[in-house]
Design an enzyme around this catalytic site. Structure first.
Site, PDB file in Angstrom:
ATOM      1  CB  CYS A   1      47.665  35.436  44.152  1.00 17.97           C
ATOM      2  SG  CYS A   1      46.226  36.420  43.653  1.00 17.97           S
TER       3      CYS A   1
ATOM      4  CG  HIS B   1      44.410  33.378  46.418  1.00 23.66           C
ATOM      5  ND1 HIS B   1      44.629  34.566  47.108  1.00 23.66           N
ATOM      6  CD2 HIS B   1      44.148  32.445  47.365  1.00 23.66           C
ATOM      7  CE1 HIS B   1      44.511  34.344  48.409  1.00 23.66           C
ATOM      8  NE2 HIS B   1      44.212  33.070  48.588  1.00 23.66           N
TER       9      HIS B   1
ATOM     10  CE1 TYR C   1      37.814  37.719  48.769  1.00 21.91           C
ATOM     11  CE2 TYR C   1      38.034  40.098  48.969  1.00 21.91           C
ATOM     12  CZ  TYR C   1      38.608  38.846  48.864  1.00 21.91           C
ATOM     13  OH  TYR C   1      39.982  38.722  48.845  1.00 21.91           O
TER      14      TYR C   1
END
Length: 371
Positions: A245, A274, A333
């Site tokens: 990530c 990610h 999100y």
């Protein structure tokens, strides 16, 4: 490279699968079961129902994030064996549904930690942010209250209420637990589950700690290249992999993110990535930004180039996005900025692919002339 999008399910997400279908290039959904208590077995029928919903809209469900690890495992308590057996069965059930990668983390008590879930940027967007002074000046219970009040009414991954209700006893249990202890508890866990993952054709993918340093005095170990290397060699198997990530590792400027990606890609231990950007301030605070390299402290172009040069065949998703255009969604999100992030990442990838084909064409032409 297989582009994916994290989805919290029809009952827990403002973003529908129909909306995700309209983002060019997205092949799969990264999902999970959020109604199963941490440590319990994920029922096969529930997994298959999630898969049905995802497949119905034309996506695959090959990545799961996260099958959370019970605190008793992280603490190394005698009761851990029961939870490890449950974890093994969940791996088997996910494999029966065609899952290929399980993303998980090994952070004590807290998952990702932020001081602000909606810090306003100069452009008017809001982002997740971390101010060290704020974290140092509050106690964990106040932190939980801040997270819950800023969550817009959504369940946040890693901040499950049933787990956080036991915050004081958990801190008492972690008193005296060192980083070396946590390493050994992770080793025990991996020695148990990796053989099952191998049998099932699943790759485990440990996510780095977010942020990659100790919070509230708790030990954290998935923080840098050296520690991640130690972890992947605890059980030397392709099934013992990492979710690299950029945002989590990149919050610490001492971490050379492209170098870390390059190293573990060469070891073939990166089934999942990610990619997001962060802006790091001089005092060590950071806040999330758009994915563009020029908007943050990370060179996203270089990170994508590293993946491309390694011929990355794994799964990737845009990580946290800004809240823009009046959207109200789970912090980090929403739909809009993650969709923009996907197009930025794919734009870089397409440019690299185009350049590669051009170079291959020139080489082919050169060989033809020589003949």
């Amino acid at each position: 490279m297989k582009m994916t999008f994290r989805w919290f399910g029809k009952d827990h997400d403002t973003v529908s699968l129909d909306y995700i279908r309209q983002i060019p290039g997205v092949e799969g959904i990264v999902g999970a079961l959020y109604h199963i208590p941490v440590g319990e077995v994920w029922p096969l029928e529930d997994i298959l129902e999630l898969k049905r919903q995802v497949n119905e809209k034309g996506f695959h469900l090959e990545v799961i994030e996260s099958v959370n690890v019970h605190e008793d495992i992280k603490l190394g308590l005698p009761s851990r064996d029961r939870y490890i057996e449950n974890y093994k069965q969940t791996i088997r059930n996910l494999a029966k549904a065609g899952v290929k990668v399980i993303c998980y983390n090994f952070m004590p008590i807290f998952d990702w930690t932020r001081s602000d879930l909606a810090k306003r940027r100069p452009d008017g967007s809001t982002v997740l942010a971390y101010e060290k002074q704020k974290i140092e000046q509050i106690d964990p219970e106040e932190m939980i209250e801040r997270i819950e009040s800023g969550a817009n009414g959504f369940l946040l991954p890693g901040w499950e209420p049933e787990r956080l209700k036991t915050i004081k006893p958990l801190f008492a249990l972690y008193k005296g637990v060192t980083e070396d202890d946590l390493f050994e508890h992770l080793r025990y866990f991996l020695e148990q589950i990796i053989p099952v993952a191998e049998e099932c054709g699943i790759r485990m993918a440990l996510h780095p700690d977010d942020p990659p340093w100790s919070v509230f005095g708790l030990p954290r170990i998935a923080t840098n290249k050296e520690n991640l290397d130690r972890i992947v060699h605890m059980v030397n198997s392709p099934a013992n992999g990492l979710t690299l990530c950029s945002g989590s590792l990149g919050a610490n400027p001492a971490n050379d993110v492209p170098d870390i990606f390059r190293y573990f890609l060469k070891l073939e231990r990166v089934p999942f990535a990610h990619v997001r950007n962060v802006e790091i301030h001089a005092n060590g605070d950071f806040e999330e930004t758009s994915h563009r390299s020029c908007d943050g402290s990370l060179n996203i172009c270089e990170i994508m180039k590293t993946l491309h040069e390694a011929n990355f065949q794994g799964y990737i998703r845009p990580d946290h996005g800004r809240m823009i255009w009046g959207e109200r969604a789970r912090p980090g999100y929403g739909l809009y900025d993650r969709a923009l992030g996907i197009m930025y990442l794919l734009g870089i990838w397409d440019s690299l692919e185009n350049e590669k084909k051009k170079q291959e064409g020139e080489k082919a032409c050169s060989r033809s002339i020589q003949v």
